[in-house]
Design a protein around this motif. Structure first.
Motif, mmCIF file in Angstrom:
data_model
loop_
_atom_site.group_PDB
_atom_site.id
_atom_site.type_symbol
_atom_site.label_atom_id
_atom_site.label_comp_id
_atom_site.label_asym_id
_atom_site.label_seq_id
_atom_site.Cartn_x
_atom_site.Cartn_y
_atom_site.Cartn_z
ATOM 1 N N ALA A 11 0.813 -1.217 0.000
ATOM 2 C CA ALA A 11 0.000 0.000 0.000
ATOM 3 C C ALA A 11 0.846 1.267 0.000
ATOM 4 N N ILE A 12 2.132 1.123 0.295
ATOM 5 C CA ILE A 12 3.030 2.284 0.281
ATOM 6 C C ILE A 12 3.160 2.852 -1.127
ATOM 7 N N HIS A 13 3.145 1.964 -2.126
ATOM 8 C CA HIS A 13 3.391 2.396 -3.500
ATOM 9 C C HIS A 13 2.229 2.174 -4.455
ATOM 10 N N LEU A 14 1.301 1.305 -4.115
ATOM 11 C CA LEU A 14 0.228 0.985 -5.055
ATOM 12 C C LEU A 14 -1.129 1.502 -4.580
ATOM 13 N N PRO A 15 -1.961 1.969 -5.500
ATOM 14 C CA PRO A 15 -3.318 2.380 -5.138
ATOM 15 C C PRO A 15 -4.227 1.165 -5.026
ATOM 16 N N ALA A 16 -5.307 1.301 -4.314
ATOM 17 C CA ALA A 16 -6.274 0.214 -4.171
ATOM 18 C C ALA A 16 -7.220 0.247 -5.364
ATOM 19 N N ILE A 17 -6.986 -0.623 -6.344
ATOM 20 C CA ILE A 17 -7.794 -0.635 -7.568
ATOM 21 C C ILE A 17 -8.416 -1.996 -7.859
ATOM 22 N N LYS A 18 -8.080 -3.011 -7.049
ATOM 23 C CA LYS A 18 -8.635 -4.345 -7.289
ATOM 24 C C LYS A 18 -9.965 -4.477 -6.550
ATOM 25 N N PRO A 19 -11.075 -4.623 -7.262
ATOM 26 C CA PRO A 19 -12.380 -4.667 -6.594
ATOM 27 C C PRO A 19 -12.666 -6.006 -5.943
ATOM 28 N N CYS A 20 -13.450 -5.953 -4.879
ATOM 29 C CA CYS A 20 -13.951 -7.192 -4.279
ATOM 30 C C CYS A 20 -14.762 -7.946 -5.326
ATOM 31 N N GLY A 21 -15.688 -7.238 -5.950
ATOM 32 C CA GLY A 21 -16.449 -7.815 -7.057
ATOM 33 C C GLY A 21 -17.648 -8.642 -6.666
ATOM 34 N N LEU A 22 -18.000 -8.678 -5.375
ATOM 35 C CA LEU A 22 -19.162 -9.447 -4.930
ATOM 36 C C LEU A 22 -20.340 -8.517 -4.633
ATOM 37 N N PRO A 23 -21.561 -9.026 -4.697
ATOM 38 C CA PRO A 23 -22.756 -8.197 -4.514
ATOM 39 C C PRO A 23 -22.749 -7.410 -3.209
ATOM 40 N N GLY A 24 -23.035 -6.118 -3.313
ATOM 41 C CA GLY A 24 -23.157 -5.275 -2.137
ATOM 42 C C GLY A 24 -21.866 -4.739 -1.581
ATOM 43 N N CYS A 25 -20.720 -5.070 -2.188
ATOM 44 C CA CYS A 25 -19.428 -4.625 -1.670
ATOM 45 C C CYS A 25 -18.711 -3.778 -2.711
ATOM 46 N N ASP A 26 -18.339 -2.560 -2.320
ATOM 47 C CA ASP A 26 -17.633 -1.658 -3.240
ATOM 48 C C ASP A 26 -16.183 -1.434 -2.818
ATOM 49 N N LYS A 27 -15.669 -2.277 -1.930
ATOM 50 C CA LYS A 27 -14.297 -2.115 -1.469
ATOM 51 C C LYS A 27 -13.298 -2.506 -2.553
ATOM 52 N N LYS A 28 -12.137 -1.837 -2.511
ATOM 53 C CA LYS A 28 -11.054 -2.134 -3.444
ATOM 54 C C LYS A 28 -9.763 -2.348 -2.671
ATOM 55 N N PHE A 29 -8.860 -3.130 -3.263
ATOM 56 C CA PHE A 29 -7.636 -3.531 -2.591
ATOM 57 C C PHE A 29 -6.445 -3.370 -3.520
ATOM 58 N N ILE A 30 -5.251 -3.449 -2.958
ATOM 59 C CA ILE A 30 -4.055 -3.204 -3.771
ATOM 60 C C ILE A 30 -3.674 -4.401 -4.631
ATOM 61 N N HIS A 31 -4.088 -5.607 -4.247
ATOM 62 C CA HIS A 31 -3.819 -6.780 -5.073
ATOM 63 C C HIS A 31 -4.868 -7.853 -4.770
ATOM 64 N N THR A 32 -4.947 -8.841 -5.635
ATOM 65 C CA THR A 32 -5.994 -9.851 -5.514
ATOM 66 C C THR A 32 -5.819 -10.743 -4.282
ATOM 67 N N GLY A 33 -4.583 -10.881 -3.789
ATOM 68 C CA GLY A 33 -4.384 -11.636 -2.564
ATOM 69 C C GLY A 33 -5.124 -11.010 -1.400
ATOM 70 N N ALA A 34 -5.139 -9.676 -1.362
ATOM 71 C CA ALA A 34 -5.872 -8.961 -0.310
ATOM 72 C C ALA A 34 -7.378 -9.116 -0.493
ATOM 73 N N VAL A 35 -7.835 -9.230 -1.746
ATOM 74 C CA VAL A 35 -9.252 -9.477 -2.011
ATOM 75 C C VAL A 35 -9.677 -10.801 -1.378
ATOM 76 N N VAL A 36 -8.875 -11.837 -1.571
ATOM 77 C CA VAL A 36 -9.214 -13.147 -1.023
ATOM 78 C C VAL A 36 -9.164 -13.132 0.505
ATOM 79 N N LEU A 37 -8.202 -12.434 1.080
ATOM 80 C CA LEU A 37 -8.161 -12.287 2.545
ATOM 81 C C LEU A 37 -9.446 -11.632 3.047
ATOM 82 N N HIS A 38 -9.921 -10.657 2.311
ATOM 83 C CA HIS A 38 -11.181 -9.975 2.633
ATOM 84 C C HIS A 38 -12.337 -10.965 2.587
ATOM 85 N N TRP A 39 -12.390 -11.784 1.557
ATOM 86 C CA TRP A 39 -13.455 -12.797 1.459
ATOM 87 C C TRP A 39 -13.408 -13.761 2.624
ATOM 88 N N GLU A 40 -12.214 -14.267 2.926
ATOM 89 C CA GLU A 40 -12.094 -15.292 3.965
ATOM 90 C C GLU A 40 -12.294 -14.728 5.371
#
Length: 230
Positions: free
Chosen positions: A38-67
């Motif tokens: 997060a020091i260098h990258l913007p949060a542009i990777k979307p969760c992509g699931l219904p009702g959630c508009d959160k974005k993350f810096i990489h897809t690994g963080a997306v999966v952590l969010h899901w789990e």
């Protein structure tokens, strides 16, 4: 200032130096993780699931969010585990012939609260463990990290860590670290992102879930919506 200029210009001698932060790293992997934090990258990777508009810096963080179980869609570690197994048709990231009756599958916070309550706290669901926790969420995190059967494997066929990841998020962190060089392989990126998009396309919120919603023979993935980047 002189040392900083020297390291910035001498890339051959200092290949893992971050000129913006003025920090030198001891390996390509550590340098890469820093540059992709997060020091260098913007949060542009979307969760992509219904009702959630959160974005993350990489897809690994997306999966952590899901789990983690905090996504407004209702997805949690149990859903992510089952969906990944169901929609990995070619078994590129999951071990073949998984015995679900014997495998230790992940639990969610509700399960931890229901099954591990013990004398004002929560104990590990594994009877041989003995660990206790003050809150159910901590019990869930412990069990999922330490006792779930490792059914996820790196899609890089030359990786020596096949079958050693208990969760999809752990596999994602491995791919992001580039420990086995998989990060630079296009077929690996396609496999990883393909699974994530199948989960996005086929996940059903708890209130609308049918008995066959996790059956890989019932639903087909119609396409990939995300660019090929972790």
């Amino acid at each position: 200032m002189g040392l900083h200029n020297h390291r910035t210009r001498s890339t051959a001698k200092h290949p893992y130096y971050c000129s913006e932060c003025r920090i030198e790293f001891d390996s390509e992997s550590n340098h890469y993780q820093h540059r992709n934090s997060a020091i260098h990258l913007p949060a542009i990777k979307p969760c992509g699931l219904p009702g959630c508009d959160k974005k993350f810096i990489h897809t690994g963080a997306v999966v952590l969010h899901w789990e983690g179980g905090a996504c407004p869609s209702g997805i949690d570690a149990v859903d992510t585990y089952r969906l990944a197994l169901a929609y990995d048709y070619e078994r590129k990231i999951t071990v073949r012939n998984v015995d679900r009756m014997r495998a230790n599958q992940p639990i969610n916070e509700a399960m931890a609260r229901r099954f591990t309550s013990h004398r004002g706290g929560y104990r590990c669901l594994d009877r041989n463990c003995g660990a206790t926790f003050k809150v159910a969420y901590a019990s869930m995190q412990h069990y999922n990290a330490e006792h779930v059967t490792s059914v996820f494997k790196c899609p890089n066929q030359t990786c020596s860590l096949n079958g050693q990841f208990p969760s999809l998020a752990a596999l994602g962190q491995h791919l992001l670290s580039n420990a086995c060089g998989a990060r630079k392989m296009q077929d690996v990126r396609e496999t990883w992102l393909g699974i994530l998009n199948r989960i996005r396309l086929n996940y059903r919120s708890p209130g609308t879930r049918s008995q066959t919603s996790w059956d890989s023979n019932q639903v087909e993935c119609t396409g990939y919506a995300e660019v090929l980047a972790y």
